[in-house]
Scaffold this motif. Structure first.
Motif, short mmCIF file in Angstrom:
data_model
loop_
_atom_site.label_atom_id
_atom_site.label_comp_id
_atom_site.label_asym_id
_atom_site.label_seq_id
_atom_site.Cartn_x
_atom_site.Cartn_y
_atom_site.Cartn_z
N PRO A 221 1.00 -1.51 0.08
CA PRO A 221 0.02 -0.05 0.00
C PRO A 221 0.84 1.26 -0.10
CG PRO A 221 -0.54 -1.57 1.72
CD PRO A 221 0.65 -1.91 1.17
N LYS A 222 0.39 2.30 -0.72
CA LYS A 222 1.10 3.55 -0.86
C LYS A 222 0.39 4.66 -0.17
CE LYS A 222 2.63 1.83 -5.48
NZ LYS A 222 1.80 0.62 -5.23
N THR A 223 0.98 5.76 0.18
CA THR A 223 0.50 6.81 0.90
C THR A 223 1.62 7.96 0.83
OG1 THR A 223 -0.57 7.81 2.69
CG2 THR A 223 1.25 6.42 3.30
N ASN A 224 1.29 9.07 1.39
CA ASN A 224 2.21 10.23 1.26
C ASN A 224 1.66 11.46 2.13
OD1 ASN A 224 3.89 12.21 0.51
ND2 ASN A 224 3.50 12.33 -1.33
N PRO A 225 1.69 11.12 3.53
CA PRO A 225 1.03 12.17 4.47
C PRO A 225 1.71 13.61 4.38
CG PRO A 225 2.03 10.34 5.68
CD PRO A 225 2.10 9.93 4.28
N GLU A 226 3.40 13.48 4.21
CA GLU A 226 3.91 14.79 4.70
C GLU A 226 3.76 15.32 3.27
OE1 GLU A 226 8.14 14.61 7.01
OE2 GLU A 226 8.00 12.86 5.69
N GLY A 227 3.55 14.68 1.88
CA GLY A 227 3.18 15.56 0.86
C GLY A 227 1.81 16.12 0.83
N TYR A 228 0.83 15.48 1.41
CA TYR A 228 -0.35 16.02 1.41
C TYR A 228 -0.61 17.07 2.52
CZ TYR A 228 -5.51 16.32 1.82
OH TYR A 228 -6.72 16.75 2.02
N VAL A 229 0.34 17.19 3.44
CA VAL A 229 0.39 18.50 4.45
C VAL A 229 0.87 19.56 3.79
CG1 VAL A 229 1.37 19.02 6.48
CG2 VAL A 229 0.16 16.91 6.59
N ALA A 230 2.03 19.04 2.93
CA ALA A 230 2.44 20.23 2.29
C ALA A 230 1.89 20.88 1.18
CB ALA A 230 3.90 19.81 1.56
N TRP A 231 0.84 20.15 0.67
CA TRP A 231 -0.12 20.58 -0.33
C TRP A 231 -1.11 21.50 0.26
CZ3 TRP A 231 -5.21 19.21 -0.36
CH2 TRP A 231 -6.10 19.85 -1.49
N PHE A 232 -1.85 20.71 1.36
CA PHE A 232 -2.81 21.58 1.98
C PHE A 232 -2.24 22.76 2.57
CE2 PHE A 232 -5.08 22.59 5.91
CZ PHE A 232 -6.18 22.37 5.87
N ARG A 233 -1.01 22.83 3.19
CA ARG A 233 -0.69 24.23 3.36
C ARG A 233 -0.09 25.15 2.50
NH1 ARG A 233 3.74 21.84 7.96
NH2 ARG A 233 2.09 21.43 9.75
N GLY A 234 0.21 24.56 1.37
CA GLY A 234 0.37 25.62 -0.01
C GLY A 234 -1.06 26.11 -0.17
N ARG A 235 -2.17 25.47 -0.15
CA ARG A 235 -3.42 25.88 -0.46
C ARG A 235 -3.96 27.17 0.32
NH1 ARG A 235 -5.02 25.62 -4.97
NH2 ARG A 235 -7.07 26.01 -4.19
N MET A 236 -3.22 27.18 1.62
CA MET A 236 -3.53 28.52 2.57
C MET A 236 -2.30 29.32 2.79
SD MET A 236 -4.41 26.29 6.01
CE MET A 236 -2.77 25.52 6.86
N LYS A 237 -1.30 29.22 2.12
CA LYS A 237 0.06 29.80 2.26
C LYS A 237 0.08 31.28 2.60
CE LYS A 237 4.92 30.24 0.69
NZ LYS A 237 5.79 29.80 -0.37
N VAL A 238 -0.47 32.04 1.78
CA VAL A 238 -0.70 33.42 2.12
C VAL A 238 -1.32 33.78 3.41
CG1 VAL A 238 -1.57 35.57 1.01
CG2 VAL A 238 -0.85 34.07 -0.35
N VAL A 239 -2.63 33.40 3.56
CA VAL A 239 -3.10 33.74 4.96
C VAL A 239 -2.43 33.15 6.11
CG1 VAL A 239 -5.31 33.49 6.11
CG2 VAL A 239 -5.31 33.98 3.57
N PHE A 240 -2.10 31.89 5.95
CA PHE A 240 -1.22 31.25 7.23
C PHE A 240 -0.18 32.10 7.47
CE2 PHE A 240 1.80 28.61 9.19
CZ PHE A 240 1.19 27.69 10.09
N GLU A 241 0.70 32.81 6.47
CA GLU A 241 1.84 33.23 6.95
C GLU A 241 1.55 34.58 7.47
OE1 GLU A 241 4.17 33.45 3.43
OE2 GLU A 241 5.07 31.43 3.72
N GLN A 242 0.55 35.28 6.93
CA GLN A 242 0.10 36.40 7.45
C GLN A 242 -0.36 36.60 9.07
OE1 GLN A 242 -3.04 37.58 4.80
NE2 GLN A 242 -1.68 38.79 3.38
#
Length: 302
Positions: A177-198
């Protein structure tokens, strides 16, 4: 168009509701303390130390979208135990048993294991009743064939953290079985990067701290708040029904529909009409593709 005052009131109400769902900051700190302690114990093993065991959170704790458990339930903390072993020199069964054996060498952990022979994929440590907390530990190794994901359009920075994991139901197959939890977290954070950093910057300024010293769990964006509200709505509407959408489906559809709105009301108003479009129909099979692994369907059992 809503009047500005009414919109402001609705936004404040939604934020208040979401804050009520938050785990206490102490729960995040306690979770980290406990999976770090497990990681330390694994690293002290002569058998495992050469493979540099690394424990890190996945799921809602890592994403900042956890909500208080319903009455009678526990805080479920999901963690990955990554060992640097090549797939060619081990098996799923050997990998899972190696982690379990080390946990059983710890006098306290041995008594906390539930069940004693491990679950389908994870080893579960169930803490004392008053803690209302359990830790799922998923054994994993690096997916050396991550270039296939790059070829499918997944950014290399996301793809290179892909993993193989253990699953009792697939021990007799060569295809892990395959997964990628770190990659998913990075993708999710990328979707809100601007507001998160602010927002992280504002917290740092208010507390007179360096931005990098502000723990990520202290920051909440409209995307994270929206996911919390949608998960609570799911829990109240379906009350555990098997047909309810699992959290990763809600999280993925919400993140895909989010456009860094700074206002929770605006975020929800813009997101909700778009979320259905994220559910694909592939030859009469509904798909919610994992954004960091297009071959994985989050809706395969929905």
């Amino acid at each position: 168009m809503l009047q500005t005052t009414k919109k402001t009131d609705l936004n404040a109400l939604l934020n208040d509701l979401a804050e009520e769902l938050d785990l206490a900051e102490s729960a995040y700190e306690e979770a980290k303390k406990r999976y770090d302690a497990v990681g330390k114990w694994l690293n002290e093993s002569e058998a495992l130390a050469p493979y540099d065991p690394k424990i890190f959170p996945q799921g809602s704790i890592a994403l900042g979208t956890a909500i208080k458990p319903q009455e009678g339930s526990e805080v479920d903390v999901d963690a990955v135990c990554l060992l640097k072993i090549k797939k060619a020199v081990t098996t799923q069964q050997r990998l899972k048993n190696a982690v379990g054996l080390r946990l059983k060498e710890h006098g306290v952990y041995k008594e906390m294991l539930d069940p004693k022979d491990g679950g389908r994929r994870c080893w579960t440590l169930r803490y004392a009743d008053e803690a209302k907390f359990h830790l799922d530990i998923l054994p994993a190794i690096p997916d050396e064939d991550f270039e296939r994901l790059v070829a499918r359009g997944v950014p290399r920075d996301f793809a290179k953290t892909a993993l193989y994991i253990t699953d009792k139901t697939q021990w007799d197959t060569a295809d892990w079985p395959k997964t990628n939890p770190e990659g998913y977290v990075a993708w999710f954070r990328g979707r809100m990067k601007v507001v998160f950093e602010q927002r992280r910057f504002v917290i740092a300024r208010e507390t007179k701290a360096q931005v990098q010293d502000v723990p990520e769990y202290k920051v909440r964006t409209p995307l994270q708040r929206a996911v919390q509200l949608l998960k609570q709505h799911r829990d109240l509407k379906f009350k555990g029904d098997d047909d309810q959408p699992i959290s990763i489906i809600i999280t993925t559809l919400a993140a895909q529909s989010y456009n860094n709105e700074a206002d929770l009301f605006e975020a929800l108003r813009n997101m909700l009409p778009k979320m259905r479009a994220g559910v694909e129909n592939r030859n009469e099979v509904f798909w919610v593709p994992n954004p960091v692994n297009p071959d994985e369907n989050f809706a395969d059992k929905w």
